[in-house]
Structure formats: C-alpha cells, structure tokens
Motif scaffolding. Structure first.
Motif, PDB file in Angstrom:
ATOM      1  N   ASP A 154     -15.504  19.242 -45.530  1.00 13.75           N
ATOM      2  CA  ASP A 154     -15.372  17.479 -45.720  1.00 13.75           C
ATOM      3  C   ASP A 154     -14.855  17.080 -46.953  1.00 13.75           C
ATOM      4  O   ASP A 154     -13.816  15.759 -46.768  1.00 13.75           O
ATOM      5  N   ASP A 194     -17.700   7.735 -46.634  1.00 13.80           N
ATOM      6  CA  ASP A 194     -18.084   7.697 -45.117  1.00 13.80           C
ATOM      7  C   ASP A 194     -18.563   9.066 -45.109  1.00 13.80           C
ATOM      8  O   ASP A 194     -19.644   9.043 -44.119  1.00 13.80           O
ATOM      9  N   ILE A 195     -18.433  10.209 -45.797  1.00 18.20           N
ATOM     10  CA  ILE A 195     -19.050  11.828 -45.238  1.00 18.20           C
ATOM     11  C   ILE A 195     -20.751  11.394 -46.064  1.00 18.20           C
ATOM     12  O   ILE A 195     -21.330  11.956 -44.822  1.00 18.20           O
ATOM     13  N   ARG A 238     -21.828   9.778 -43.164  1.00 18.40           N
ATOM     14  CA  ARG A 238     -22.022  10.731 -41.772  1.00 18.40           C
ATOM     15  C   ARG A 238     -22.904  11.751 -42.263  1.00 18.40           C
ATOM     16  O   ARG A 238     -23.966  12.029 -41.248  1.00 18.40           O
ATOM     17  N   TYR A 239     -23.855  12.310 -43.193  1.00 20.02           N
ATOM     18  CA  TYR A 239     -24.698  13.428 -42.916  1.00 20.02           C
ATOM     19  C   TYR A 239     -25.613  12.513 -43.857  1.00 20.02           C
ATOM     20  O   TYR A 239     -27.444  13.808 -43.182  1.00 20.02           O
ATOM     21  N   GLY A 271     -27.701   9.635 -39.435  1.00 20.42           N
ATOM     22  CA  GLY A 271     -26.769  10.904 -40.698  1.00 20.42           C
ATOM     23  C   GLY A 271     -26.917  12.081 -39.147  1.00 20.42           C
ATOM     24  O   GLY A 271     -28.463  12.391 -38.789  1.00 20.42           O
ATOM     25  N   THR A 275     -20.412  -0.658 -45.214  1.00 21.09           N
ATOM     26  CA  THR A 275     -20.832  -0.571 -45.054  1.00 21.09           C
ATOM     27  C   THR A 275     -22.008  -1.493 -44.780  1.00 21.09           C
ATOM     28  O   THR A 275     -22.212  -1.590 -43.460  1.00 21.09           O
TER      29      THR A 275
END
Length: 350
Positions: free
Chosen positions: A16, A28-29, A32-33, A38, A100
């Motif tokens: 990614d 965003d990554i 996401r994690y 996440g 966010t």
C-alpha cells in the motif's frame, strides 16, 4: 494462523505504501492499520483468546509488527515531505487531520454571542434628555450627597416641614444628607449662571419609603427649570404637554391638579392616564385610572432671592419627573422593584 496473518499484514502495508502518491494517502494507511479501529488493534484484541503457549509469542510479534509499520509510514512521510515545499507539507497534514476529525461545513451559521442591554431606566433618561434638548433645555448634574442648604433652605422649605424629618430624608453627618430631590441642582445652577436658563437635571434621589410595587428607597428624578423674563404658567403647560405627547403619543390624557410645594407658587401635580390598565384601575394607579408622574409650578420668589435673582424681574417654572413611573407606564410594568433586581429575564426584554 495468527503468525501467517501478521506476515501477510506486513506485506500488505509495504504494498500500500508503495502505491501511495500523496501524504493524505499515507495518512489513510496509518489510520487503516494503526488507528483505533485498525488491523493491528484487531490482532491485539484476539491475542487474549490464544492458547497460553502462543500468547507471549504472538504478543511480541504483534508489537514488533506495529513498530515496523510505524517506522515504514514515518519513512514514507519523510520521503514525500522532502519533495514538497514546507508550507505544502504542513497544509497537507493539517487537511488530512481535519478530514480524520470530520468535514467542516462553512455554510453552518455561527454561534450568536449574547449582547448586553442598556437598562430601561437609562433608556428612559436618555430619551427624556433628547426630547428636552430639542426644546432648548441643557443638561446639568449635581452631587447625590448634598448639604441641607441646597436640599431644603434655598428651596424655601420651612424648618418644621415634614420632609425634613428623619422618616423622610436620609441624614448623614455634618448637615449632609442623601438628596431627596434633584431640585438641588436648580439651586446650584442658578447660583452659577444668570438668566435665561433652561435646564434639566437627571439623577438618583433617596427617601426612606417603604418598598412596594410603587415605591423604592432609591429612584430617579429629572428636574426641569426655565427662568427668564416673562415666563408664565402657560409656558409650563406647553413644555410638559409637548414632552408628554412626544413621549407617550398624541392620544395621552393629562390633567393638572392644584397642589402645594414650598419652592413653587402656584403649584400643580400632573397625572396621566394609566396605560397599564387603560385607565380601568389597577394596583399601579391605585384603581383610580390616573398615575401621578410629576410635580410642577412657578418658582417661588423666595427661591429667586436665595440665589440672588430679582423676583420682580424674572419669573420661571420648575418641574420634577419620576423616571421609574414614566418607564412603567411606557412598557406596562406593574412593579417598580423589577428595575433593581437584576433579573436578566426581565432586563433582556428592553
């Protein structure tokens, strides 16, 4: 199973990040994690349910993966930041953080801050000053702590007059008192100036009255005085009638009743029809339909002699307005105490 998932997750993060082309995509990554919802958080929640022999191993692997992903994301951010102007970099992070938290809607109305109000008594005083200024009257002021001379002697008040008693006047030491009327200012003005004089004097006065719906121990008066050659009672009626029609409207009903004051001769009290009950009778007008708003009359010659005026040459009239009563009649207020209780629910209406 858990171990394979961790390995796959690390590979996916690298993939990614390799595809990311902006700082916003890197953010965003990260969310996401590493965010609260996440993928790493999901793994951490699953570890307590593993067999005892796997908990420690998987816990260490998960923590290591979290640190690795954090490091890779920070490295990617540095690479992008280095290729952008400093201002663009900060703006990008700021915008991303804003996204966010949620979208900011510029079309939403702003918060209305409450504004203060001028007290209704002050509003009335200002309006009265404006009206009499148009009739040619100046505005004078005097002290609230006054000498007996100005409050009584120079105003032709006899030594045995009831208004000099303790139950009618707040006395201080050394023949000082809290003025019981703004007529004191007319004496001070006449001692300073020669006729012609047209003045009003707004201010507080003090009397030890029992406080009820119509009375207070402190209230406001406006004294009026006109002195020059040839002034008559007709001028007095014209001035007061003109004022009342401007303040209350052309339809106001007025009446002059003969009265007596030591400082005026002849004297009169002026009533206007009660606007609260439309003259049908209420507590404010003592069920008479009329409310006394002022006392008036021609200045007594003895007052002129006290200030050094020739009573054979000059004549004049004086009057005293009750500010609270005028305000009550204007706005239909039935209790004078409301003016002094500082209740914002009441004051904010004006």
């Amino acid at each position: 199973m858990m171990q394979e998932r961790l390995v796959a997750l690390q590979s996916q993060v690298k993939e990614d990040l390799a595809k990311a082309e902006t700082l916003n995509e890197i953010e965003d990554i990260r969310v996401r994690y590493l965010g609260r919802k996440g993928a790493i958080k999901d793994i951490m929640k699953a570890i307590p349910g593993l067999p005892p022999e796997e908990k420690s191993i998987m816990g260490k692997m998960a923590n290591k993966l979290k640190l690795d992903i954090t490091g890779e994301i920070e490295a990617a951010e540095k690479r992008f930041s280095a290729s952008l102007p400093p201002s663009s970099d900060k703006q990008g992070l700021k915008s991303n953080a804003q996204e966010t938290k949620g979208t900011f809607d510029l079309s939403l109305p702003g918060k209305r801050r409450p504004y203060g109000h001028i007290h209704p008594i002050t509003q009335t005083i200002n309006e009265i000053k404006s009206i009499f200024s148009k009739l040619g009257f100046s505005v004078e002021y005097g002290p609230e702590v006054e000498q007996e001379y100005y409050n009584f002697d120079a105003l032709n008040v006899p030594q045995d007059h009831p208004s000099r008693e303790d139950f009618d006047t707040f006395y201080l030491d050394n023949k000082l008192l809290l003025r019981s009327q703004t007529s004191t200012v007319q004496i001070r003005t006449m001692k300073k100036r020669k006729p012609p004089i047209r003045m009003i004097a707004p201010g507080k006065v003090y009397r030890p009255d029992t406080v009820d719906a119509r009375h207070a121990s402190m209230f406001h008066q406006i004294e009026g005085l006109m002195v020059e050659e040839g002034v008559s009672f007709r001028d007095l009626k014209f001035a007061l009638t003109s004022f009342s029609k401007i303040y209350f409207g052309e339809d106001i009903k007025m009446r002059f009743r003969p009265s007596f004051f030591p400082f005026t001769e002849p004297s009169a009290e002026v009533d206007i029809s009660c606007s609260i009950c439309s003259a049908r009778g209420c507590s404010v007008c003592s069920h008479s339909g009329w409310v006394e708003v002022l006392g008036a009359g021609m200045v007594d010659p003895n007052v002129f002699e006290a200030v050094g005026y020739d009573p054979e040459k000059y004549t004049g009239f004086a009057f005293g307005l009750g500010v609270e009563r005028l305000t009550m009649l204007r706005y239909g207020i039935d209790d004078i105490r409301l003016f002094f209780e500082n209740d914002l629910r009441f004051l904010s209406q004006f």
